[in-house]
Design an enzyme around this catalytic site. Structure first.
Site, PDB file in Angstrom:
ATOM      1  CB  CYS A  45      -3.872  11.073  11.360  1.00 59.06           C
ATOM      2  SG  CYS A  45      -2.324  11.988  11.132  1.00 59.06           S
ATOM      3  CG  ASP A 139       7.713   5.195 -13.710  1.00 55.48           C
ATOM      4  OD1 ASP A 139       7.100   5.391 -12.627  1.00 55.48           O
ATOM      5  OD2 ASP A 139       8.092   6.124 -14.450  1.00 55.48           O
TER       6      ASP A 139
END
Length: 218
Positions: A45, A139
């Site tokens: 990570c 959206d």
């Protein structure tokens, strides 16, 4: 249940390295990438966060906001950010969510609902499912879900490629073929009849099969 393409992206409030946010308000009219990490100070990570910071300008150019997530507290985020800059050569330039109550992880189907307690007492292996990438449209719908194992670093160049495809196909009735790169030919969407296609593409198209209609990218 895990989120899938077309689902509403859950809204939430959370503390981040850049202050408290309401997620949908933070997205605004932009696209967004939410990507999660099992724990702070994990090696793979660390490379991902650093690489993404180094190419953030490419997301900016596409109108895409980036936000990371880990269950560690904010003070750990600050310490990890220092390590990322020192080892990867790029400082964090996007917010990192502190999901210490696991609420965001659960809302996005990445952890079971019965997970609770002190997040710093959980190992990265226990949070192995927090290796997701969600692309979310203006959206507030989920457009892409990627899930990676802990041992494989994520390919954010591929995320950019998919975003290029998503943004192109959102504005035109086309789809992109395998291995597509921006500027290459596209395929007329199956929802478009030949009659409709003739209006849009008066010069015609290449059709090795009636259902495989290839045109230059709009």
């Amino acid at each position: 249940m895990a989120l899938t393409i077309g689902d509403d992206a859950p809204d939430f409030e959370a503390d981040t390295t850049e202050g408290r946010i309401n997620f949908h308000d933070w997205i605004g009219d932009s696209w967004a990438v939410l990507f999660s990490h099992p724990r702070n100070f994990t090696p793979i990570c660390t490379t991902e966060l650093g690489y993404l910071a180094s190419i953030k300008d490419q997301f900016d150019a596409r109108g895409v906001k980036i936000i990371g997530l880990s269950v560690d507290p904010l003070d750990n985020h600050e310490k990890w950010a220092q390590d990322i800059e020192e080892t990867q050569g790029a400082a964090l330039n996007y917010p990192l969510i502190s999901d210490t109550d696991f609420n965001v992880s659960k809302a996005y189907g990445m952890l079971p609902n019965d997970v609770d307690g002190d997040p710093t007492q959980r190992t990265a292996a226990q949070n192995a499912t927090l290796r997701n990438v969600f692309v979310i449209g203006p959206d507030k719908k989920v457009k892409l879900v990627l899930i990676y194992p802990m041992t494989t670093g994520r390919n954010f160049d591929e995320v950019l490629r998919v975003i290029d495809s998503l943004q192109l196909t959102a504005g035109h009735a086309v789809a992109t073929p395998a291995q597509w790169q921006p500027g290459e030919d596209v395929i007329i969407a199956g929802s478009v009849s030949d009659e409709q296609a003739k209006e849009k593409y008066p010069d015609g198209w290449e059709a090795p099969r009636p259902w495989l209609r290839i045109v230059p990218a709009p």
